[in-house]
Design a protein around this motif. Structure first.
Motif, PDB file in Angstrom:
ATOM      1  N   VAL A  50      -3.757  10.650   0.051  1.00 61.00           N
ATOM      2  CA  VAL A  50      -3.944   9.204  -0.114  1.00 61.00           C
ATOM      3  C   VAL A  50      -4.933   8.691   0.929  1.00 61.00           C
ATOM      4  O   VAL A  50      -4.871   9.067   2.086  1.00 61.00           O
ATOM      5  N   PHE A  78      -6.161   5.106   2.531  1.00 62.53           N
ATOM      6  CA  PHE A  78      -5.876   3.681   2.634  1.00 62.53           C
ATOM      7  C   PHE A  78      -7.192   2.942   2.778  1.00 62.53           C
ATOM      8  O   PHE A  78      -8.039   3.315   3.576  1.00 62.53           O
ATOM      9  N   ALA A 114       0.810   3.929  -2.894  1.00 61.71           N
ATOM     10  CA  ALA A 114       0.526   5.325  -2.555  1.00 61.71           C
ATOM     11  C   ALA A 114       1.601   6.237  -3.136  1.00 61.71           C
ATOM     12  O   ALA A 114       1.293   7.294  -3.706  1.00 61.71           O
ATOM     13  N   ARG A 115       2.862   5.839  -3.019  1.00 66.65           N
ATOM     14  CA  ARG A 115       3.943   6.634  -3.597  1.00 66.65           C
ATOM     15  C   ARG A 115       3.771   6.749  -5.103  1.00 66.65           C
ATOM     16  O   ARG A 115       3.972   7.817  -5.684  1.00 66.65           O
ATOM     17  N   VAL A 130      -5.305   1.503  -2.050  1.00 66.20           N
ATOM     18  CA  VAL A 130      -5.149   2.940  -1.839  1.00 66.20           C
ATOM     19  C   VAL A 130      -5.867   3.672  -2.966  1.00 66.20           C
ATOM     20  O   VAL A 130      -6.095   3.119  -4.033  1.00 66.20           O
ATOM     21  N   ARG A 131      -6.222   4.897  -2.686  1.00 67.17           N
ATOM     22  CA  ARG A 131      -6.785   5.763  -3.718  1.00 67.17           C
ATOM     23  C   ARG A 131      -6.494   7.202  -3.324  1.00 67.17           C
ATOM     24  O   ARG A 131      -6.196   7.497  -2.173  1.00 67.17           O
ATOM     25  N   LEU A 132      -6.579   8.090  -4.306  1.00 65.64           N
ATOM     26  CA  LEU A 132      -6.424   9.503  -4.024  1.00 65.64           C
ATOM     27  C   LEU A 132      -7.785  10.064  -3.667  1.00 65.64           C
ATOM     28  O   LEU A 132      -8.777   9.779  -4.343  1.00 65.64           O
ATOM     29  N   LEU A 171       1.519  10.311   3.894  1.00 66.69           N
ATOM     30  CA  LEU A 171       0.802   9.923   2.676  1.00 66.69           C
ATOM     31  C   LEU A 171      -0.650  10.391   2.720  1.00 66.69           C
ATOM     32  O   LEU A 171      -1.182  10.881   1.731  1.00 66.69           O
ATOM     33  N   GLN A 172      -1.276  10.264   3.875  1.00 64.32           N
ATOM     34  CA  GLN A 172      -2.658  10.727   4.011  1.00 64.32           C
ATOM     35  C   GLN A 172      -2.750  12.246   3.849  1.00 64.32           C
ATOM     36  O   GLN A 172      -3.679  12.739   3.210  1.00 64.32           O
ATOM     37  N   ARG A 231       2.450   6.817   7.313  1.00 63.62           N
ATOM     38  CA  ARG A 231       1.020   6.787   6.991  1.00 63.62           C
ATOM     39  C   ARG A 231       0.442   8.191   6.962  1.00 63.62           C
ATOM     40  O   ARG A 231      -0.250   8.578   6.015  1.00 63.62           O
ATOM     41  N   GLN A 272       0.832  -1.205   0.000  1.00 65.93           N
ATOM     42  CA  GLN A 272       0.000   0.000   0.000  1.00 65.93           C
ATOM     43  C   GLN A 272       0.869   1.259   0.000  1.00 65.93           C
ATOM     44  O   GLN A 272       0.554   2.231  -0.674  1.00 65.93           O
TER      45      GLN A 272
END
Length: 92
Positions: A68, A70, A17-18, A80-82, A63-64, A60, A13
Motif C-alpha cells: 500500500v 499512502f 488500504a485494508r 491510498v493505492r497499491l 500496510l506499506q 502504517r 486511509q
C-alpha cells in the motif's frame, strides 16, 4: 534542527488500504503485531490515526509492506493505492 516529514495517515486511509488488500481487522492486527481490540478501537473513530505513535507506525508499516502507498493531501485529497510489484512473481 531539521524536521523530518512524518506521514500522517487517517483512519479512512487505513480502512481503504485494508479494503484494497482484502484484509480483515484481524489480519491487519496480526501483520502489525498489535491487538485486535486496538485495531477495532482505532477504526471506530474518524480523523487522523490516533493511539500511541508506535502503534500507528506499526499499522502504517504493515500496510506499506503489503504494497500500500499512502497518498498525502496535496490538493486532490488523501488516499491510498497499491504499488506496482517490484518483481514478477512466477506461477508454480
Amino acid at each position: 534542527m531539521l524536521k523530518s516529514s512524518i506521514l500522517k495517515v487517517s483512519i479512512r486511509q487505513v480502512k481503504a488500504a485494508r479494503a484494497l488488500l482484502g484484509w480483515s481487522q484481524e489480519e491487519l492486527a496480526v501483520a502489525a503485531e498489535v491487538s485486535l481490540p486496538t485495531i477495532k478501537r482505532l477504526e471506530a473513530d474518524d480523523g487522523p490515526l490516533g493511539g500511541r505513535s508506535e502503534t500507528a507506525d506499526k499499522i502504517r508499516k504493515a500496510l506499506q509492506s503489503a504494497g500500500v502507498e499512502f497518498i498525502n493531501e496535496n490538493g486532490g485529497g488523501a488516499g491510498v493505492r497499491l504499488s506496482k510489484p517490484t518483481r514478477k512473481r512466477t506461477r508454480e
